[in-house]
Design an enzyme around this catalytic site. Sequence first.
Site, short mmCIF file in Angstrom:
data_model
loop_
_atom_site.label_atom_id
_atom_site.label_comp_id
_atom_site.label_asym_id
_atom_site.label_seq_id
_atom_site.Cartn_x
_atom_site.Cartn_y
_atom_site.Cartn_z
N ILE A 131 -5.57 -2.75 1.53
CA ILE A 131 -6.30 -1.55 1.11
C ILE A 131 -7.60 -1.36 1.91
O ILE A 131 -8.05 -0.23 2.10
CB ILE A 131 -6.58 -1.58 -0.41
CG1 ILE A 131 -6.95 -0.18 -0.92
CG2 ILE A 131 -7.64 -2.62 -0.76
CD1 ILE A 131 -6.95 -0.05 -2.43
N ASN A 146 -15.00 -6.76 -11.12
CA ASN A 146 -15.40 -7.38 -12.38
C ASN A 146 -16.58 -6.57 -12.93
O ASN A 146 -17.11 -5.69 -12.24
CB ASN A 146 -15.74 -8.87 -12.19
CG ASN A 146 -16.88 -9.09 -11.22
OD1 ASN A 146 -17.93 -8.44 -11.31
ND2 ASN A 146 -16.69 -10.00 -10.28
N ASP A 149 -11.34 -7.44 -4.92
CA ASP A 149 -12.78 -7.24 -5.04
C ASP A 149 -13.52 -7.95 -3.90
O ASP A 149 -14.36 -7.35 -3.20
CB ASP A 149 -13.24 -7.76 -6.40
CG ASP A 149 -14.66 -7.39 -6.77
OD1 ASP A 149 -15.26 -6.51 -6.12
OD2 ASP A 149 -15.18 -7.98 -7.74
#
Length: 184
Positions: A16, A29, A39
């Site tokens: 991505i 988070n 993340d």
Amino acid sequence: MKAEGSERLKVVQGDITTLTVDAIVNAANSSLLGGGGVDGAIHRAAGPELLAECRTLGGCATGDAKISRGYRLPARHVIHTVGPVWRGGAAGEAELLASCYRRSLELAAAAGIATVAFPCISTGVYGYPPEPACAIAVDTCRSFLGEHALPREVIFVCFGRRDYELYRAALVQGEGAPDRLRGE
């Protein structure tokens, strides 16, 4: 990357952080200060400026989303959303996961974003089973796009082949994943 899907919903297998789109969604988070998996990869690719901006956002509640610039990413924006931790399915996880997709799309539409790419939210360390997560993602995005002009395109970005095949099958069906994938 090979893309498959309907007119406004697509699925690709890949990373991505390499996509040239208006926005990528970060499976974050609640601190928004980086972590593991998607993340961590997004924070590393975007550079320290992303972390600096995220420090000003005040965190994010589960099921909600916040937007930042993309910095060193090919994507102009990052939409950070906090998915639910899987607790067996009776703790409101489905509603929270659907809210992640809906809130991310609402922010994208409000910012005039035409193309947005989603990872598989909550299916990594948060333990959400991939099949019902896929059904929620596809159904929520399809419903939103049916009522809104923006974003014009939603891309589900699957890192692994198994997730790619799952999303591809859900999109080919045209009406989302079958009931068995929802756990019904």
